[in-house]
Enzyme design. Structure first.
Site, short mmCIF file in Angstrom:
data_model
loop_
_atom_site.label_atom_id
_atom_site.label_comp_id
_atom_site.label_asym_id
_atom_site.label_seq_id
_atom_site.Cartn_x
_atom_site.Cartn_y
_atom_site.Cartn_z
N LYS A 62 -85.39 61.98 -1.99
CA LYS A 62 -86.81 63.04 -1.68
C LYS A 62 -87.29 62.69 -0.69
O LYS A 62 -87.28 63.21 0.25
CB LYS A 62 -87.27 63.24 -3.45
N THR A 63 -87.81 61.18 -0.55
CA THR A 63 -87.48 60.36 0.47
C THR A 63 -86.84 60.77 1.71
O THR A 63 -87.41 61.01 3.09
CB THR A 63 -88.51 58.89 0.18
N ASP A 107 -95.74 61.32 -1.60
CA ASP A 107 -94.66 60.97 -2.53
C ASP A 107 -95.62 60.95 -3.82
O ASP A 107 -97.28 60.65 -4.02
CB ASP A 107 -93.36 59.67 -2.68
N THR A 156 -92.30 64.07 -9.14
CA THR A 156 -90.52 63.84 -10.93
C THR A 156 -91.04 64.89 -12.06
O THR A 156 -90.34 65.13 -12.63
CB THR A 156 -90.56 62.66 -11.25
N ARG A 215 -79.56 56.34 -5.36
CA ARG A 215 -80.20 54.61 -4.90
C ARG A 215 -79.31 53.19 -6.18
O ARG A 215 -79.09 52.30 -6.04
CB ARG A 215 -81.59 54.76 -5.86
P1 ATP Z 1 -87.93 58.00 -5.71
O1 ATP Z 1 -88.63 58.95 -5.21
O2 ATP Z 1 -88.08 56.52 -6.59
O3 ATP Z 1 -88.82 56.93 -4.24
P2 ATP Z 1 -86.38 59.37 -3.86
O4 ATP Z 1 -85.59 60.56 -4.55
O5 ATP Z 1 -87.04 59.32 -3.23
O6 ATP Z 1 -86.59 58.10 -4.85
P3 ATP Z 1 -84.72 58.34 -1.45
O7 ATP Z 1 -85.87 56.59 -1.61
O8 ATP Z 1 -84.51 58.75 -0.93
O9 ATP Z 1 -84.74 58.87 -3.47
O10 ATP Z 1 -82.94 57.45 -1.79
C1 ATP Z 1 -83.16 56.70 -2.37
C2 ATP Z 1 -81.05 55.32 -1.26
O11 ATP Z 1 -80.72 56.64 -2.22
C3 ATP Z 1 -82.03 56.42 -0.48
O12 ATP Z 1 -81.36 54.96 0.36
C4 ATP Z 1 -80.37 56.60 0.19
O13 ATP Z 1 -79.95 56.03 1.28
C5 ATP Z 1 -80.00 56.99 -0.84
N1 ATP Z 1 -79.55 58.47 -1.06
C6 ATP Z 1 -80.22 59.27 -1.09
N2 ATP Z 1 -79.80 60.64 -1.07
C7 ATP Z 1 -78.33 60.61 -1.11
C8 ATP Z 1 -78.27 61.63 -0.47
N3 ATP Z 1 -77.64 62.33 -0.84
N4 ATP Z 1 -76.80 61.17 0.82
C9 ATP Z 1 -76.12 59.65 0.82
N5 ATP Z 1 -77.19 58.35 0.41
C10 ATP Z 1 -78.85 59.16 -0.49
#
Ligand code: ATP
Length: 332
Positions: A62-63, A107, A156, A215
């Site tokens: 998401k981030t 977030d 989430t 992640r």
């Molecule tokens: P949270 O809700 O816990 O913050 P999030 O959904 O925002 O989690 P991210 O922080 O965007 O998740 O992603 C976590 C890690 O996973 C990042 O460092 C990124 O490198 C990797 N990642 C996530 N999605 C992908 C993707 N589709 N392709 C490659 N790497 C990804």
């Protein structure tokens, strides 16, 4: 080791491994296509993109997608989160300092306070907020014009968002868990960036233990990298990956120590349940909340644990995973 706490060096690495544009973003085909259309259309119109809501479990990107929205729109990005915005004034301060076209990433948007949420409705719709000055009968609302901005909200728990807030997003992307094949692609990309050599089977071994979550895949890759470095291994094959991850107590289905101790307690101490959450948590020496939010969602998704009105039960797959035979009198 799959807990959310991340060391500073790990955080830097995590940031470095983030895909920077939609083409590098692996999987989530539907969300990617839809988002790419939203962004292309707003570029043609020469206006900031519609507000975007991303929902899905932690670690699915998401981030990363919020950062990509800003990069694709050539716009600066401001990051904050629901829990950090407890008063409407906190939000007003952020909104009033945005620049034209800026992307605001919030977030955990479901954890914002009610008054801030109501201020956000107007800001999202009319790019305007009312600042309340004074109290009681003498209070007056001073309207404040805002630059146009794009809100990227992440949650989430999409179900926890009030309808009026959900309706103000022009596009909602639901992120799904990744397949093993997609996680292999994530790992290949990360290994390239970390200058690591793995065989195809080495990638599969890690991907299979990554709980459908990029992640976690990247984190396990870093642990395997450490193991290979210490053992002087140049090319990581399935055996090395498996030995490394066994050492970190991440098993073939991605269960870690907490997950396994929950299942073992259920099976060994309570004959497979049903048992109440708090009793189960005491049996594994953890807080109920940790068991409920960290271990359970994954165990339920994997069909290993069931929630019933009378308590938690171990499902047949749990007995099998622990190499045990399910007794005839167990509830499942
Ligand atoms: P949270 O809700 O816990 O913050 P999030 O959904 O925002 O989690 P991210 O922080 O965007 O998740 O992603 C976590 C890690 O996973 C990042 O460092 C990124 O490198 C990797 N990642 C996530 N999605 C992908 C993707 N589709 N392709 C490659 N790497 C990804």
């Amino acid at each position: 080791m799959v807990a959310p706490a991340v060391e500073p060096e790990e955080r830097e690495l995590e940031a470095a491994l983030r895909p920077k544009n939609l083409d590098d973003f692996v999987g989530q085909e539907r969300v990617r296509k839809q988002l790419s259309l939203v962004l292309a259309a707003s570029k043609i119109r020469g206006r900031s993109a519609d507000h975007v809501l991303m929902s899905g479990p932690p670690g699915l990107g998401k981030t990363t997608l919020a950062m990509i929205v800003a990069a694709e729109m050539n716009a600066p990005l401001r990051i904050s989160s629901g829990p950090a915005i407890q008063h409407a004034g906190d939000l007003a301060a952020i909104l009033s300092s945005l620049t034209e076209g800026e992307v605001l990433f919030l977030d955990e948007i479901h954890r914002m306070s009610r008054p801030a949420e109501e201020m956000l409705y107007m800001a999202m719709e009319d790019f305007r907020v009312d600042i309340i000055v004074g109290k009681g009968a003498g209070a007056t609302a001073i309207p404040l014009e805002l630059p146009s901005f794009t809100l990227v909200g992440a949650t989430t728990r999409a179900g926890l968002l009030p309808g009026p807030l959900r309706d103000r997003f022009g596009f909602t992307g639901h992120l799904e868990f990744y397949s093993v094949a997609e996680l292999e692609l994530v790992l290949r990309r990360s290994a390239g960036m970390l200058d690591l050599k793995l065989t195809s089977a080495g990638f599969s071994e890690i991907a299979g233990r990554s709980r459908g979550t990029p992640r976690i895949a990247n984190r396990l890759l870093r642990r395997v990298r450490d193991w290979a470095l210490v053992h002087g291994i140049e090319t990581i094959d399935a055996r090395s990956a498996s030995a490394a991850l066994d050492m970190y107590e991440v098993d073939v289905r991605g269960l870690d120590r907490l997950d396994r101790s929950v299942l073992e307690a259920l099976v060994n101490k309570f004959n497979g349940g049903p048992v109440g959450l708090s009793t189960l948590a005491i049996a594994v020496g953890e807080e109920s909340e940790t068991v409920e939010t960290v271990a359970e969602p994954f165990l339920v998704r994997e069909g290993l644990l069931g929630r019933t009105p009378r308590g938690r039960i171990a499902l047949p797959a749990a007995w099998e995973h622990l190499g045990l035979r399910m007794p005839g009198n167990a509830v499942a």
